[in-house]
Design an enzyme around this catalytic site. Structure first.
Site, PDB file in Angstrom:
ATOM      1  N   ALA A  14      49.020  -8.826  91.291  1.00  0.00           N
ATOM      2  CA  ALA A  14      50.386  -8.598  90.795  1.00  0.00           C
ATOM      3  C   ALA A  14      51.413  -8.752  91.918  1.00  0.00           C
ATOM      4  O   ALA A  14      52.419  -9.450  91.760  1.00  0.00           O
ATOM      5  CB  ALA A  14      50.497  -7.201  90.175  1.00  0.00           C
ATOM      6  N   ARG A 107      37.573 -13.206  92.481  1.00  0.00           N
ATOM      7  CA  ARG A 107      38.842 -12.532  92.760  1.00  0.00           C
ATOM      8  C   ARG A 107      39.289 -12.776  94.200  1.00  0.00           C
ATOM      9  O   ARG A 107      40.470 -12.986  94.470  1.00  0.00           O
ATOM     10  CB  ARG A 107      38.725 -11.024  92.504  1.00  0.00           C
ATOM     11  CG  ARG A 107      40.045 -10.278  92.703  1.00  0.00           C
ATOM     12  CD  ARG A 107      39.876  -8.780  92.508  1.00  0.00           C
ATOM     13  NE  ARG A 107      41.133  -8.070  92.711  1.00  0.00           N
ATOM     14  CZ  ARG A 107      41.615  -7.717  93.888  1.00  0.00           C
ATOM     15  NH1 ARG A 107      40.958  -8.028  94.990  1.00  0.00           N
ATOM     16  NH2 ARG A 107      42.769  -7.070  93.980  1.00  0.00           N
ATOM     17  N   TYR A 215      29.163 -15.600  84.098  1.00  0.00           N
ATOM     18  CA  TYR A 215      29.816 -16.901  84.269  1.00  0.00           C
ATOM     19  C   TYR A 215      29.772 -17.340  85.731  1.00  0.00           C
ATOM     20  O   TYR A 215      29.635 -16.513  86.629  1.00  0.00           O
ATOM     21  CB  TYR A 215      31.251 -16.888  83.732  1.00  0.00           C
ATOM     22  CG  TYR A 215      32.173 -15.830  84.275  1.00  0.00           C
ATOM     23  CD1 TYR A 215      32.868 -16.009  85.466  1.00  0.00           C
ATOM     24  CD2 TYR A 215      32.386 -14.642  83.582  1.00  0.00           C
ATOM     25  CE1 TYR A 215      33.745 -15.055  85.949  1.00  0.00           C
ATOM     26  CE2 TYR A 215      33.262 -13.672  84.054  1.00  0.00           C
ATOM     27  CZ  TYR A 215      33.938 -13.882  85.232  1.00  0.00           C
ATOM     28  OH  TYR A 215      34.798 -12.918  85.705  1.00  0.00           O
ATOM     29  N   ASP A 293      48.241  -3.308  86.983  1.00  0.00           N
ATOM     30  CA  ASP A 293      47.397  -2.168  86.640  1.00  0.00           C
ATOM     31  C   ASP A 293      48.100  -0.829  86.866  1.00  0.00           C
ATOM     32  O   ASP A 293      47.788   0.158  86.208  1.00  0.00           O
ATOM     33  CB  ASP A 293      46.101  -2.191  87.477  1.00  0.00           C
ATOM     34  CG  ASP A 293      45.020  -3.065  86.840  1.00  0.00           C
ATOM     35  OD1 ASP A 293      45.340  -3.786  85.879  1.00  0.00           O
ATOM     36  OD2 ASP A 293      43.869  -3.008  87.304  1.00  0.00           O
TER      37      ASP A 293
HETATM   38  C1  LIG Z   1      34.811  -5.155  85.488  1.00  0.00           C
HETATM   39  C2  LIG Z   1      36.174  -5.767  85.464  1.00  0.00           C
HETATM   40  C3  LIG Z   1      36.315  -7.114  85.112  1.00  0.00           C
HETATM   41  C4  LIG Z   1      37.594  -7.697  85.044  1.00  0.00           C
HETATM   42  N1  LIG Z   1      37.694  -8.999  84.646  1.00  0.00           N
HETATM   43  C5  LIG Z   1      38.950  -9.550  84.498  1.00  0.00           C
HETATM   44  C6  LIG Z   1      39.086 -10.917  84.082  1.00  0.00           C
HETATM   45  O1  LIG Z   1      38.094 -11.631  83.861  1.00  0.00           O
HETATM   46  N2  LIG Z   1      40.343 -11.431  83.932  1.00  0.00           N
HETATM   47  C7  LIG Z   1      41.479 -10.675  84.155  1.00  0.00           C
HETATM   48  O2  LIG Z   1      42.603 -11.172  83.978  1.00  0.00           O
HETATM   49  N3  LIG Z   1      41.367  -9.373  84.584  1.00  0.00           N
HETATM   50  C8  LIG Z   1      40.143  -8.806  84.778  1.00  0.00           C
HETATM   51  N4  LIG Z   1      40.018  -7.521  85.213  1.00  0.00           N
HETATM   52  C9  LIG Z   1      41.239  -6.758  85.536  1.00  0.00           C
HETATM   53  C10 LIG Z   1      41.833  -7.127  86.889  1.00  0.00           C
HETATM   54  O3  LIG Z   1      40.865  -7.009  87.908  1.00  0.00           O
HETATM   55  C11 LIG Z   1      43.026  -6.219  87.200  1.00  0.00           C
HETATM   56  O4  LIG Z   1      43.822  -6.076  86.061  1.00  0.00           O
HETATM   57  C12 LIG Z   1      43.893  -6.820  88.307  1.00  0.00           C
HETATM   58  O5  LIG Z   1      43.139  -6.950  89.489  1.00  0.00           O
HETATM   59  C13 LIG Z   1      45.111  -5.920  88.560  1.00  0.00           C
HETATM   60  O6  LIG Z   1      45.866  -6.443  89.619  1.00  0.00           O
HETATM   61  P1  LIG Z   1      46.909  -5.519  90.408  1.00  0.00           P
HETATM   62  O7  LIG Z   1      47.521  -6.415  91.419  1.00  0.00           O
HETATM   63  O8  LIG Z   1      47.762  -4.784  89.442  1.00  0.00           O
HETATM   64  O9  LIG Z   1      46.012  -4.412  91.121  1.00  0.00           O
HETATM   65  P2  LIG Z   1      44.936  -4.595  92.279  1.00  0.00           P
HETATM   66  O10 LIG Z   1      44.283  -5.916  92.170  1.00  0.00           O
HETATM   67  O11 LIG Z   1      44.089  -3.383  92.245  1.00  0.00           O
HETATM   68  O12 LIG Z   1      45.794  -4.601  93.628  1.00  0.00           O
HETATM   69  C14 LIG Z   1      46.423  -3.442  94.146  1.00  0.00           C
HETATM   70  C15 LIG Z   1      46.686  -3.661  95.636  1.00  0.00           C
HETATM   71  O13 LIG Z   1      47.514  -2.612  96.138  1.00  0.00           O
HETATM   72  C16 LIG Z   1      46.998  -2.158  97.381  1.00  0.00           C
HETATM   73  N5  LIG Z   1      47.474  -0.777  97.547  1.00  0.00           N
HETATM   74  C17 LIG Z   1      47.050   0.332  96.869  1.00  0.00           C
HETATM   75  N6  LIG Z   1      47.747   1.417  97.258  1.00  0.00           N
HETATM   76  C18 LIG Z   1      48.643   0.986  98.187  1.00  0.00           C
HETATM   77  C19 LIG Z   1      49.653   1.637  98.948  1.00  0.00           C
HETATM   78  N7  LIG Z   1      49.913   2.951  98.802  1.00  0.00           N
HETATM   79  N8  LIG Z   1      50.401   0.904  99.821  1.00  0.00           N
HETATM   80  C20 LIG Z   1      50.163  -0.431  99.981  1.00  0.00           C
HETATM   81  N9  LIG Z   1      49.201  -1.104  99.278  1.00  0.00           N
HETATM   82  C21 LIG Z   1      48.466  -0.406  98.384  1.00  0.00           C
HETATM   83  C22 LIG Z   1      45.500  -2.311  97.227  1.00  0.00           C
HETATM   84  O14 LIG Z   1      44.858  -2.336  98.498  1.00  0.00           O
HETATM   85  C23 LIG Z   1      45.408  -3.635  96.478  1.00  0.00           C
HETATM   86  O15 LIG Z   1      45.404  -4.745  97.353  1.00  0.00           O
HETATM   87  C24 LIG Z   1      38.749  -6.920  85.335  1.00  0.00           C
HETATM   88  C25 LIG Z   1      38.611  -5.585  85.734  1.00  0.00           C
HETATM   89  C26 LIG Z   1      37.329  -5.016  85.810  1.00  0.00           C
HETATM   90  C27 LIG Z   1      37.205  -3.577  86.227  1.00  0.00           C
END
Ligand SMILES: Cc1cc2nc3c(=O)[nH]c(=O)nc-3n(C[C@H](O)[C@H](O)[C@H](O)COP(=O)(O)OP(=O)(O)OC[C@H]3O[C@@H](n4cnc5c(N)ncnc54)[C@H](O)[C@@H]3O)c2cc1C
Length: 395
Positions: A14, A107, A215, A293
């Site tokens: 994100a 990922r 996959y 998320d």
């Molecule tokens: C089993 C499983 C399978 C999945 N398969 C899929 C799929 O096939 N396709 C799909 O679209 N989605 C899939 N998802 C969902 C997907 O992985 C998440 O929705 C996505 O990674 C969310 O992205 P994000 O950037 O919101 O959060 P994240 O990827 O969790 O990134 C958050 C980032 O913030 C950083 N962070 C945290 N706290 C702080 C802080 N206080 N200060 C600075 N940095 C911080 C972390 O280190 C991390 O780098 C799957 C999830 C699971 C559990």
């Protein structure tokens, strides 16, 4: 050119996509990521066309195609016998219909290509080893405390994932809830995978109270395996090394014979507690927005969590680029995104219930899916894969 200063906490899918989407609209941003290096976290991700189109629009097509496998189809099969139930065709016709192919990536590969694009972009300042610990705001600015220093911005984006701590800065935000299911993830080198497994497509095995998604990733050199089971695991962390014997015991009955071919292989498993954030809570407060998320984590049964994070990034960048007061832009981001995210979030939950049926209900499900056929089943997801940003929201 809009001259607002944007701070982004969290350089996951994100946060990185938001920085790139803002830059695409001429807006500079500063990213803060807690990790000192972005490593091999997670496993496979299915990137559906709705998200792929946005990444392609950011100039990432070549990098994506280098990292991704394009599956020909999704095969739904019985977890007992391996017999096909239905095949959803994802080949060239689907890519043409949805405007981008369905892709399978690791990922870490997706994060690496986003990171490389961010690093070479002069409008993006990236700080690693930079943990955001506090947020505050006044009428004129929002501030992020990082490693004890305060940084001031016009707008703050909290993309710190499902375990977000910055979520507390948004009154009325939904808390994260664990949901009685775990996802076990591993990768199998292609040579060790069962020989009759189709390697160029996604396979979903359906069992009572469990399912398995398989996959290829990394150009087909690794097979990504996700096993979802119903269990109340409440470990101290939300992911941990998984004891394969727990899985073997779960899949040693005749009713799960086919699945046991994967759980019997000697592999390192990671066990994740599936966690949700209800999208109906608040995402926005003044100059602060939660995205991805942090705002609306969902169960992964439609493979849409990262896709929704990528869509969020696109719409947020558009609403900010449209000009006007930041707080109003964030309100319109939330209003534009909530209906779609809530529908996807609910549909993902329903998919989990359908996948985990047993007995006569499972037989009825399989007959319905077979009767409907793969093309018509796929068309039921047109609203997800064929999504276009609402008029006025695209940049
Ligand atoms: C089993 C499983 C399978 C999945 N398969 C899929 C799929 O096939 N396709 C799909 O679209 N989605 C899939 N998802 C969902 C997907 O992985 C998440 O929705 C996505 O990674 C969310 O992205 P994000 O950037 O919101 O959060 P994240 O990827 O969790 O990134 C958050 C980032 O913030 C950083 N962070 C945290 N706290 C702080 C802080 N206080 N200060 C600075 N940095 C911080 C972390 O280190 C991390 O780098 C799957 C999830 C699971 C559990």
């Amino acid at each position: 050119m809009t001259q607002i200063r944007v701070g982004i906490a969290g350089a996951g899918i994100a946060g990185l996509t938001t920085a790139l989407a803002l830059s695409d609209r001429g807006i500079a941003s500063t990213l803060f990521e807690r990790a000192s290096e972005l490593s091999e976290v997670g496993a496979g991700l299915q990137i559906s066309p709705n998200a792929g189109r946005i990444l392609e629009g950011l100039g990432l097509t070549t990098a994506l195609d280098r990292a991704a496998v394009r599956p020909e189809a999704i095969d739904m099969r019985s977890g007992r016998t391996g017999e096909p139930i239905v095949t959803l065709p994802l080949g060239d016709a689907a890519a043409r219909a949805y405007g981008a192919p369905y892709r399978l990536v690791h990922r870490a590969d997706l994060q690496a290509l986003l990171l490389e694009a961010a690093r070479s972009d002069p409008r993006i300042t990236l700080n690693l080893g930079a943990e955001a610990t506090g947020v505050s705001q006044s009428a004129d600015a929002a501030s992020l405390t990082v490693n004890g220093t305060e940084h001031s911005f016009d707008c703050l984006v909290a993309s710190d994932g499902v375990r977000s701590t910055l979520r507390d800065a948004v009154p009325g935000a939904s808390p994260a809830r664990r949901g009685g299911r775990t996802a076990w993830r591993t990768t199998i080198p292609i040579g060790a995978a069962p020989r009759d497994l189709p390697h160029e497509r996604t396979t979903v095995l359906l069992n009572r109270a469990a399912h398995v998604v398989i996959y290829p990733v990394r150009g087909g050199r690794l097979i990504n395996v996700i096993v979802v089971i119903e269990e109340d695991w409440d470990g101290p962390d939300w992911s941990a090394p998984g004891d394969a014997d727990i899985l073997r015991r779960r899949f040693d009955a005749d009713s799960t014979r086919y699945v046991s071919r994967f759980t019997d292989i000697e592999l390192n498993w990671t066990r994740w507690c599936l966690t949700e954030v209800d999208p109906r809570g608040n995402w926005v407060h003044g100059r602060i927005a939660l995205i991805g998320d942090a705002a609306h984590a969902m169960v992964p049964f439609l493979a849409q969590g990262a896709a929704m994070a990528i869509e969020d990034a696109d719409i947020l960048a558009s609403t900010l680029a449209a000009g006007g007061p930041v707080a109003e832009a964030l309100q319109s981001f939330e209003a534009l995104r909530r209906p779609r995210v809530t529908r996807v979030w609910r549909t993902a939950r329903q998919a989990g219930q359908i996948y985990h049926l047993g007995g006569p209900m499972a037989v009825a499900r399989d007959l319905t899916m077979t009767g409907l056929g793969g093309q018509r089943l796929l068309e039921r997801y047109d609203w997800i894969y064929g999504w276009q940003p609402e008029h006025g929201a695209s940049g």
